[in-house]
Design a protein around this motif. Sequence first.
Motif, PDB file in Angstrom:
ATOM      1  N   SER A 172      35.376  30.955  25.544  1.00  0.00           N
ATOM      2  CA  SER A 172      34.363  31.765  26.239  1.00  0.00           C
ATOM      3  C   SER A 172      34.996  32.848  27.102  1.00  0.00           C
ATOM      4  CB  SER A 172      33.463  30.872  27.101  1.00  0.00           C
ATOM      5  OG  SER A 172      32.815  29.907  26.322  1.00  0.00           O
ATOM      6  N   VAL A 173      35.958  33.573  26.556  1.00  0.00           N
ATOM      7  CA  VAL A 173      36.601  34.653  27.293  1.00  0.00           C
ATOM      8  C   VAL A 173      35.792  35.940  27.101  1.00  0.00           C
ATOM      9  CG1 VAL A 173      38.713  36.005  27.588  1.00  0.00           C
ATOM     10  CG2 VAL A 173      38.846  33.591  26.962  1.00  0.00           C
ATOM     11  N   THR A 174      35.510  36.641  28.194  1.00  0.00           N
ATOM     12  CA  THR A 174      34.810  37.920  28.151  1.00  0.00           C
ATOM     13  C   THR A 174      35.515  38.902  29.075  1.00  0.00           C
ATOM     14  OG1 THR A 174      33.294  37.275  29.920  1.00  0.00           O
ATOM     15  CG2 THR A 174      32.571  36.869  27.657  1.00  0.00           C
ATOM     16  N   VAL A 175      35.486  40.167  28.694  1.00  0.00           N
ATOM     17  CA  VAL A 175      36.025  41.251  29.512  1.00  0.00           C
ATOM     18  C   VAL A 175      34.918  42.277  29.695  1.00  0.00           C
ATOM     19  CG1 VAL A 175      37.777  43.046  29.727  1.00  0.00           C
ATOM     20  CG2 VAL A 175      38.365  40.856  28.671  1.00  0.00           C
ATOM     21  N   GLN A 176      34.598  42.588  30.931  1.00  0.00           N
ATOM     22  CA  GLN A 176      33.507  43.511  31.240  1.00  0.00           C
ATOM     23  C   GLN A 176      34.016  44.616  32.159  1.00  0.00           C
ATOM     24  OE1 GLN A 176      29.843  41.682  32.600  1.00  0.00           O
ATOM     25  NE2 GLN A 176      29.283  43.481  33.773  1.00  0.00           N
ATOM     26  N   PHE A 177      33.582  45.855  31.898  1.00  0.00           N
ATOM     27  CA  PHE A 177      33.952  46.965  32.769  1.00  0.00           C
ATOM     28  C   PHE A 177      32.881  48.037  32.699  1.00  0.00           C
ATOM     29  CE2 PHE A 177      35.760  47.737  28.626  1.00  0.00           C
ATOM     30  CZ  PHE A 177      35.578  49.082  28.385  1.00  0.00           C
ATOM     31  N   GLN A 178      32.864  48.859  33.732  1.00  0.00           N
ATOM     32  CA  GLN A 178      31.872  49.922  33.871  1.00  0.00           C
ATOM     33  C   GLN A 178      32.528  51.260  33.539  1.00  0.00           C
ATOM     34  OE1 GLN A 178      28.765  48.922  35.028  1.00  0.00           O
ATOM     35  NE2 GLN A 178      27.817  50.914  34.727  1.00  0.00           N
ATOM     36  N   LEU A 179      31.968  51.971  32.563  1.00  0.00           N
ATOM     37  CA  LEU A 179      32.481  53.289  32.224  1.00  0.00           C
ATOM     38  C   LEU A 179      32.127  54.284  33.328  1.00  0.00           C
ATOM     39  CD1 LEU A 179      31.535  53.476  28.437  1.00  0.00           C
ATOM     40  CD2 LEU A 179      33.807  53.101  29.392  1.00  0.00           C
TER      41      LEU A 179
ATOM     42  N   ILE B 182      30.833  45.285  27.447  1.00  0.00           N
ATOM     43  CA  ILE B 182      31.146  43.851  27.449  1.00  0.00           C
ATOM     44  C   ILE B 182      31.860  43.516  26.146  1.00  0.00           C
ATOM     45  CG2 ILE B 182      30.229  41.512  27.518  1.00  0.00           C
ATOM     46  CD1 ILE B 182      27.896  42.523  29.107  1.00  0.00           C
ATOM     47  N   TRP B 183      33.059  43.007  26.295  1.00  0.00           N
ATOM     48  CA  TRP B 183      33.854  42.568  25.135  1.00  0.00           C
ATOM     49  C   TRP B 183      33.838  41.040  25.129  1.00  0.00           C
ATOM     50  CZ3 TRP B 183      39.917  42.873  24.843  1.00  0.00           C
ATOM     51  CH2 TRP B 183      40.324  42.408  23.580  1.00  0.00           C
TER      52      TRP B 183
END
Length: 372
Positions: free
Chosen positions: A262-269, A294-295
């Motif tokens: 359950s690994v996720t990577v999230q960032f705001q452009l 959201i990756w």
Amino acid sequence: MCLVLGTSRFIWRLLQVFRDGITFLGCTQIEMPPLMAIEFLCRAADVLNDYFGALNEDIIKDNFVIVYELLDEMIDNGFPLTTEPSILREIINPPNVVNKALSIVTGSNSNVSDTLSRATASCIPWRTAEPKYSNNEVYVDLVEEMDAIINRDGGLLKCEIYGEVQVNSRISGFPDLTLSFTNPSVLDDVRFHPCVRFRPWESHQILSFVPPDGQFKLMSYRVRKLKSTPIYVKPQLISDGGTCRLSVLVGIRNDPGKTIDSVTVQFQLPPFILSADLTSNHGTVNILAKKTCIWSIGRIPKDKAPSMSGLLVIETGLERLHVCPSFQVGFRIMGVALSGLQIDKLDLKNAPYQFYKGFRALTRAGQFDVRS
């Protein structure tokens, strides 16, 4: 935090606790231990979170009557009275569809039960009188959250763990339990449930307690002696004219012995990014509203490191990114406590019967930020 307000006649002391965007404020005219008042405010926040499943301003407004009734039961003439969620549920019905429908039909806004709570006949304020079970069992869970901040050079600025010992006790009578750890020296800033006797912990680091009936949080703690994280995230941004090349690599740094899932990577452009074309060799990439990317990686494979790359189109007139995004990482590891804390044994004193006991561990990411 404690504030002192003075007038010619009275001196008011205000104490506050901030939880999930809500400020809990306590007021007193007399001198009292501030930690006692702060502990009650934290307890009130935990009870409301347990009742409603979450805590925010809208939930407080929608359930104001229940909040008022809970505080009325938790405080008696300015002193803490009933603060155990399992007992409060017998006195005040939790909000659900059935209770709301009954209040509409009957026209009553009260959620207080008509029957007297079983805890009133108990000599222990946090436990009901003589509960009986055919299968006596107790389960102990170690639930930990890792908070970390990693700078753009890969250096670890902050890394600590907030953990909880959660217990689900279904034992007849009044059991007297003792719980010990193999390495209690790693713990910092411990906070106990009112059922824990302080002297055995102070002298031998042993938790001695008569548990409440059902599920409850036995203790919470922090661990600050951490020098690495179980996974690494390496972002790279290369500007070229009106575009920017983004690549992110995720992998296992220190093998915890269990599968990281359950690994996720999230960032705001940044707002000056016109468009983004991102792909990954593992998992899925979604760009939601307000340019939130959201990756979702899922389980990290051991044969290759997941990577995401793509092209970002910058607004006309800008040649490079002036604001670099920060990456929020989420993960979960079942069966492992990254703090290294281990349960040694759980005993039941003077037990007239056999009981079943089970232990589990879970680590998940809390505020895990990687700066680019």
